[in-house]
Design a protein around this motif. Structure first.
Motif, PDB file in Angstrom:
ATOM      1  N   MET A 403      16.110   0.887   3.997  1.00 32.15           N
ATOM      2  CA  MET A 403      14.833   0.876   3.285  1.00 32.15           C
ATOM      3  C   MET A 403      14.698  -0.388   2.440  1.00 32.15           C
ATOM      4  O   MET A 403      13.622  -1.019   2.399  1.00 32.15           O
ATOM      5  N   ASP A 404      15.774  -0.763   1.794  1.00 33.94           N
ATOM      6  CA  ASP A 404      15.796  -1.953   0.955  1.00 33.94           C
ATOM      7  C   ASP A 404      15.443  -3.198   1.775  1.00 33.94           C
ATOM      8  O   ASP A 404      14.583  -4.014   1.393  1.00 33.94           O
ATOM      9  N   LEU A 405      16.104  -3.342   2.905  1.00 38.78           N
ATOM     10  CA  LEU A 405      15.867  -4.509   3.764  1.00 38.78           C
ATOM     11  C   LEU A 405      14.466  -4.479   4.372  1.00 38.78           C
ATOM     12  O   LEU A 405      13.816  -5.520   4.512  1.00 38.78           O
ATOM     13  N   GLU A 406      13.975  -3.292   4.716  1.00 39.76           N
ATOM     14  CA  GLU A 406      12.632  -3.171   5.285  1.00 39.76           C
ATOM     15  C   GLU A 406      11.574  -3.589   4.267  1.00 39.76           C
ATOM     16  O   GLU A 406      10.614  -4.303   4.588  1.00 39.76           O
ATOM     17  N   ILE A 407      11.747  -3.150   3.024  1.00 38.74           N
ATOM     18  CA  ILE A 407      10.793  -3.507   1.975  1.00 38.74           C
ATOM     19  C   ILE A 407      10.834  -5.005   1.700  1.00 38.74           C
ATOM     20  O   ILE A 407       9.790  -5.665   1.584  1.00 38.74           O
ATOM     21  N   ALA A 408      12.041  -5.564   1.580  1.00 39.94           N
ATOM     22  CA  ALA A 408      12.169  -7.004   1.310  1.00 39.94           C
ATOM     23  C   ALA A 408      11.547  -7.832   2.428  1.00 39.94           C
ATOM     24  O   ALA A 408      10.889  -8.853   2.167  1.00 39.94           O
ATOM     25  N   ASN A 409      11.731  -7.396   3.670  1.00 39.93           N
ATOM     26  CA  ASN A 409      11.165  -8.134   4.798  1.00 39.93           C
ATOM     27  C   ASN A 409       9.645  -8.009   4.827  1.00 39.93           C
ATOM     28  O   ASN A 409       8.936  -9.002   5.057  1.00 39.93           O
ATOM     29  N   ALA A 410       9.147  -6.793   4.589  1.00 37.01           N
ATOM     30  CA  ALA A 410       7.696  -6.564   4.640  1.00 37.01           C
ATOM     31  C   ALA A 410       6.962  -7.342   3.555  1.00 37.01           C
ATOM     32  O   ALA A 410       5.807  -7.737   3.732  1.00 37.01           O
ATOM     33  N   THR A 411       7.623  -7.567   2.434  1.00 35.44           N
ATOM     34  CA  THR A 411       6.982  -8.267   1.309  1.00 35.44           C
ATOM     35  C   THR A 411       7.399  -9.734   1.227  1.00 35.44           C
ATOM     36  O   THR A 411       7.137 -10.393   0.223  1.00 35.44           O
ATOM     37  N   LYS A 412       8.092 -10.198   2.267  1.00 34.07           N
ATOM     38  CA  LYS A 412       8.558 -11.592   2.329  1.00 34.07           C
ATOM     39  C   LYS A 412       9.434 -11.967   1.126  1.00 34.07           C
ATOM     40  O   LYS A 412       9.334 -13.062   0.561  1.00 34.07           O
ATOM     41  N   GLY A 413      10.253 -11.020   0.729  1.00 31.70           N
ATOM     42  CA  GLY A 413      11.197 -11.266  -0.350  1.00 31.70           C
ATOM     43  C   GLY A 413      10.634 -11.055  -1.740  1.00 31.70           C
ATOM     44  O   GLY A 413      11.318 -11.333  -2.733  1.00 31.70           O
ATOM     45  N   ALA A 414       9.415 -10.546  -1.846  1.00 30.14           N
ATOM     46  CA  ALA A 414       8.802 -10.355  -3.165  1.00 30.14           C
ATOM     47  C   ALA A 414       9.222  -9.044  -3.825  1.00 30.14           C
ATOM     48  O   ALA A 414       9.244  -8.932  -5.050  1.00 30.14           O
ATOM     49  N   LYS A 415       9.557  -8.029  -3.011  1.00 30.48           N
ATOM     50  CA  LYS A 415       9.888  -6.710  -3.547  1.00 30.48           C
ATOM     51  C   LYS A 415      11.143  -6.177  -2.852  1.00 30.48           C
ATOM     52  O   LYS A 415      11.563  -6.678  -1.810  1.00 30.48           O
ATOM     53  N   SER A 416      11.716  -5.118  -3.437  1.00 29.37           N
ATOM     54  CA  SER A 416      12.883  -4.477  -2.835  1.00 29.37           C
ATOM     55  C   SER A 416      12.922  -3.022  -3.270  1.00 29.37           C
ATOM     56  O   SER A 416      12.019  -2.546  -3.986  1.00 29.37           O
ATOM     57  N   LEU A 417      13.974  -2.324  -2.887  1.00 34.02           N
ATOM     58  CA  LEU A 417      14.137  -0.935  -3.315  1.00 34.02           C
ATOM     59  C   LEU A 417      14.230  -0.836  -4.833  1.00 34.02           C
ATOM     60  O   LEU A 417      13.854   0.179  -5.415  1.00 34.02           O
ATOM     61  N   ASP A 418      14.696  -1.884  -5.493  1.00 31.69           N
ATOM     62  CA  ASP A 418      14.735  -1.897  -6.964  1.00 31.69           C
ATOM     63  C   ASP A 418      13.365  -1.570  -7.544  1.00 31.69           C
ATOM     64  O   ASP A 418      13.242  -0.821  -8.522  1.00 31.69           O
ATOM     65  N   ASP A 419      12.335  -2.142  -6.945  1.00 29.08           N
ATOM     66  CA  ASP A 419      10.981  -1.936  -7.451  1.00 29.08           C
ATOM     67  C   ASP A 419      10.531  -0.499  -7.260  1.00 29.08           C
ATOM     68  O   ASP A 419       9.809   0.060  -8.101  1.00 29.08           O
ATOM     69  N   VAL A 420      10.952   0.115  -6.161  1.00 26.41           N
ATOM     70  CA  VAL A 420      10.624   1.526  -5.915  1.00 26.41           C
ATOM     71  C   VAL A 420      11.304   2.412  -6.957  1.00 26.41           C
ATOM     72  O   VAL A 420      10.673   3.295  -7.546  1.00 26.41           O
ATOM     73  N   MET A 421      12.583   2.161  -7.190  1.00 25.57           N
ATOM     74  CA  MET A 421      13.324   2.994  -8.127  1.00 25.57           C
ATOM     75  C   MET A 421      12.762   2.880  -9.543  1.00 25.57           C
ATOM     76  O   MET A 421      12.627   3.876 -10.263  1.00 25.57           O
ATOM     77  N   LYS A 422      12.407   1.672  -9.931  1.00 29.66           N
ATOM     78  CA  LYS A 422      11.818   1.474 -11.257  1.00 29.66           C
ATOM     79  C   LYS A 422      10.472   2.185 -11.367  1.00 29.66           C
ATOM     80  O   LYS A 422      10.199   2.892 -12.354  1.00 29.66           O
ATOM     81  N   ALA A 423       9.638   2.032 -10.358  1.00 35.07           N
ATOM     82  CA  ALA A 423       8.313   2.661 -10.387  1.00 35.07           C
ATOM     83  C   ALA A 423       8.428   4.186 -10.399  1.00 35.07           C
ATOM     84  O   ALA A 423       7.679   4.872 -11.107  1.00 35.07           O
ATOM     85  N   MET A 424       9.364   4.736  -9.622  1.00 32.22           N
ATOM     86  CA  MET A 424       9.524   6.183  -9.588  1.00 32.22           C
ATOM     87  C   MET A 424      10.089   6.715 -10.902  1.00 32.22           C
ATOM     88  O   MET A 424       9.729   7.814 -11.348  1.00 32.22           O
ATOM     89  N   TYR A 425      10.949   5.942 -11.536  1.00 31.87           N
ATOM     90  CA  TYR A 425      11.470   6.352 -12.847  1.00 31.87           C
ATOM     91  C   TYR A 425      10.321   6.479 -13.850  1.00 31.87           C
ATOM     92  O   TYR A 425      10.210   7.485 -14.568  1.00 31.87           O
ATOM     93  N   TRP A 426       9.469   5.472 -13.895  1.00 36.52           N
ATOM     94  CA  TRP A 426       8.351   5.494 -14.851  1.00 36.52           C
ATOM     95  C   TRP A 426       7.322   6.557 -14.478  1.00 36.52           C
ATOM     96  O   TRP A 426       6.678   7.153 -15.354  1.00 36.52           O
ATOM     97  N   GLN A 427       7.148   6.815 -13.189  1.00 33.09           N
ATOM     98  CA  GLN A 427       6.227   7.874 -12.778  1.00 33.09           C
ATOM     99  C   GLN A 427       6.730   9.232 -13.260  1.00 33.09           C
ATOM    100  O   GLN A 427       5.959  10.034 -13.791  1.00 33.09           O
ATOM    101  N   CYS A 428       8.016   9.501 -13.051  1.00 30.40           N
ATOM    102  CA  CYS A 428       8.593  10.772 -13.505  1.00 30.40           C
ATOM    103  C   CYS A 428       8.504  10.898 -15.018  1.00 30.40           C
ATOM    104  O   CYS A 428       8.226  11.978 -15.556  1.00 30.40           O
ATOM    105  N   LYS A 429       8.741   9.798 -15.715  1.00 34.88           N
ATOM    106  CA  LYS A 429       8.671   9.817 -17.179  1.00 34.88           C
ATOM    107  C   LYS A 429       7.249  10.114 -17.646  1.00 34.88           C
ATOM    108  O   LYS A 429       7.037  10.904 -18.570  1.00 34.88           O
ATOM    109  N   THR A 430       6.264   9.506 -16.985  1.00 30.72           N
ATOM    110  CA  THR A 430       4.865   9.699 -17.366  1.00 30.72           C
ATOM    111  C   THR A 430       4.397  11.119 -17.063  1.00 30.72           C
ATOM    112  O   THR A 430       3.744  11.760 -17.893  1.00 30.72           O
ATOM    113  N   LEU A 431       4.734  11.616 -15.870  1.00 33.38           N
ATOM    114  CA  LEU A 431       4.295  12.948 -15.455  1.00 33.38           C
ATOM    115  C   LEU A 431       5.138  14.060 -16.069  1.00 33.38           C
ATOM    116  O   LEU A 431       4.760  15.231 -16.016  1.00 33.38           O
ATOM    117  N   LYS A 432       6.297  13.677 -16.613  1.00 30.41           N
ATOM    118  CA  LYS A 432       7.224  14.642 -17.224  1.00 30.41           C
ATOM    119  C   LYS A 432       7.654  15.721 -16.239  1.00 30.41           C
ATOM    120  O   LYS A 432       7.740  16.915 -16.566  1.00 30.41           O
TER     121      LYS A 432
END
Length: 610
Positions: A403-432
């Protein structure tokens, strides 16, 4: 009428909540016979209203370890008093005791807990220390999981230290408070003479409590553990703790870890810190459990909290919670400088090899493996486990890598699984609340900008072969596979030595499987040669022993016959195996010197996170 009924119901709920809010619960834990492995627990419940009895319950499992452990089996001497007089109690279910208080406002409950199981998940007490895995020590009143409590520890003898993630009560030595039972059950307690040191990283004070001695270097650990903390915090964007506690049990042979909200328990070898390989593995364990601070404790599957402590809590997402965490432990140790590029890539290839060489990976998907955690053969070993099951740790780590490599390739190196994990952490925090599988997939697609429906069908809910060359190719890394033992035969039978050679495992679709060799068969001779002669050149003990490793077998050719005389259920039997090629594979990797700019960008984002 409807308006009045609703109003009346609201009043009743308000009164009920107020009554529960007035209940005060406290515990005192002491150790009269630590050498016999007992904790003495006193539980006080004040402010009781309503029925003439209160039910108290012992959890049947502990969060983070998905197995019904039946902690009530270790409880004895249960009794209660009210106003200084003994009152009636009875056990009404396997983990429930009913205390008849007869309208008394307060009751005192006493019981003992036997604690003699060495693991990071279970309580252990002896004359040197007490480790209290809280879910196996403390009971809770039925329906009052959200009630606060205090815990007072009375150390034994020369014990003079307590280490825990619980908040201390000011002015009261060895006394702590928990805002509810979820917090209490998620806060292990170490009591004894442990060696304690501290460091600060990501703005958070960290305490390390070392039990059991060892050849560790405290100053080095302060620096190196801080590096792991900083790398993990960088992924998620914040560290949500005020303080964090590492409880480390150093033993002759140790391992494993269990995550908690602001603490963890680690098992380690007391002599392993001076060995470079063992030391990096310890830091990997630190990285794994620390990553759980976010992934599973806060960024969590929706089924994992609030918890039901009496039943299984099912989720299909442990491949994220545990598998991705296994993947990130290699990322953090690489980014912190404890692994080089080759070692990082080798770790990923190793995970892929484990999955592809495990027959159960063709049967068991990542999602199914997660759901079946409660009957996980890792906790309940089975001789057929490898044929039917794949670990959600290992398969999840591979899914995270792809998944990490697929995301990095699809975004031409702009994003990775790190970005997903960070976004999901903040989503869970916001939605409680925790996330659903669909929500996690939606975030992956949002970050990557592409559909992951086919990916999910292949690697999450399906059992497709891993397209390793494709995914590593995104990062400019060539990967090729070859037979693990070229031109060597394989039987698929593993062995143990117990007054002879005993078959301990048979791989699916192997020669042993097809020709009828069974687990527990005792081998008497091979091609007419007795076991004693067969074993003459084999070094023991050898926990990884297989039939293929015996010289009489390894010297044969693919297609040859192997005649085994065995004893099964007291009856002698002859079985002929027709030797086949080893189905297992191994990998060769090569980092491309002429990688394209896109491949270099993908590789950098994947490995460096920037």
């Amino acid at each position: 009428m409807k308006i009045k009924s609703v109003f009346g119901l609201l009043i009743l709920l308000t009164i009920t909540m107020a009554a529960k809010a007035q209940v005060k619960i406290s515990f005192e834990v002491s150790f009269k016979e630590p050498q016999a492995h007992y904790a003495e627990v006193e539980m006080n419940i004040a402010g009781i209203t309503g029925k003439n009895y209160v039910d108290v319950k012992m959890p049947v499992w502990t969060p983070g370890s998905y197995l019904i452990r039946e902690f009530a089996k270790s409880v004895e001497g249960f009794g209660a008093t009210a106003g200084g007089k003994a009152i009636k109690t009875e056990k009404v279910s396997k983990n429930t005791w009913r205390v008849y208080h007869n309208k008394a406002n307060a009751v005192k409950i006493n019981y003992r807990v036997y604690a003699f199981e060495v693991s990071v998940r279970t309580a252990f007490i002896d004359d040197s220390h007490a480790f209290l895995s809280s879910a196996s020590i403390f009971m809770y009143p039925a329906g009052m999981l959200k009630t606060p409590s205090t815990v007072k520890i009375v150390p034994y003898g020369n014990w003079n230290k307590v280490s825990t993630g619980l908040e201390p009560v000011k002015g009261k030595e060895f006394t702590y408070t928990a805002s509810d039972f979820d917090i209490l059950f998620d806060s292990p307690i170490e009591v004894g003479t442990q060696d304690i040191f501290e460091f600060t990283a990501a703005g958070v004070k960290h305490e390390v409590a070392m039990y059991g001695g060892g050849n560790y270097d405290k100053e080095k650990l302060k620096v190196d553990m801080a590096k792991i903390v900083e790398q993990a915090t960088a992924v998620y964007g914040e560290n949500p703790n005020k303080h964090y506690t590492f409880i480390v049990h150093n033993r002759l042979q140790g391992g494993g870890g269990l995550e908690h909200l602001n603490s963890t328990v680690l098992g380690a070898s007391r002599t392993g810190y001076a060995n470079p390989g063992s030391y990096v593995r310890f830091l990997g364990l630190v990285a794994h459990e620390y990553n759980h601070l976010w992934n599973v404790k806060r960024l969590r599957p929706i089924a994992l909290g609030p918890f039901d402590y009496e039943n299984e809590n099912y989720t299909t997402n442990l491949w994220i919670a545990e598998g991705f965490t296994s993947y990130y432990e290699t990322k953090y140790t690489y980014r912190a400088g404890f692994r080089d590029q080759d070692a990082f890539i080798a770790a990923q290839i190793g995970s892929i090899g484990t999955v592809m060489n495990t027959p159960g990976a063709k049967i068991n998907s990542a999602a199914a493996s997660s759901f079946d955690a409660w009957i996980n053969p890792a906790y309940r070993p089975s001789e057929n486990a490898k044929n039917t099951f794949i670990s959600y740790y290992t398969k999840g780590a591979v899914v995270g890598l792809l998944m990490d490599l697929e995301i990095a390739n699809a975004t031409k190196g702009a994003k990775s699984l790190d970005d997903v994990m960070k976004a999901m952490y903040w989503q869970c925090k916001t939605l409680k609340r925790g996330y659903t599988d669909a929500e996690f997939k939606a975030m992956v697609e949002k970050i990557s900008g592409i559909s992951f429906t086919n990916f999910w069908a292949k690697y999450v809910t399906g059992t497709a072969d891993i397209e390793y060359a494709k995914y590593f190719g995104y990062a400019g890394i060539e990967v090729t596979a070859e037979n693990a033992t070229p031109n060597k035969p394989a039987t698929g039978a593993s062995l143990t030595v117990n007054q002879g050679l005993i078959v301990s495992g048979v791989a699916r679709n192997s020669t042993a499987w097809e020709d009828g060799l069974n687990v527990n068969d005792a081998i008497i001779s091979i091609d007419g040669v007795g076991v004693a002669a067969v074993m003459r050149d084999v070094k023991l003990p050898n926990p990884g022993l297989s039939l293929d490793m015996l010289p009489i077998v390894s010297n044969k050719q693919i297609g040859d016959k192997l005649v085994l005389k065995i004893v099964r259920d007291g009856i002698e039997k002859e079985i002929t195996l027709t030797l086949k090629e080893n189905p297992n594979i191994r990998f060769k990797t090569s980092v491309m010197e002429n990688a394209t700019p896109l491949q270099l960008a993908v590789r950098k984002r994947w490995m460096e996170g920037k």
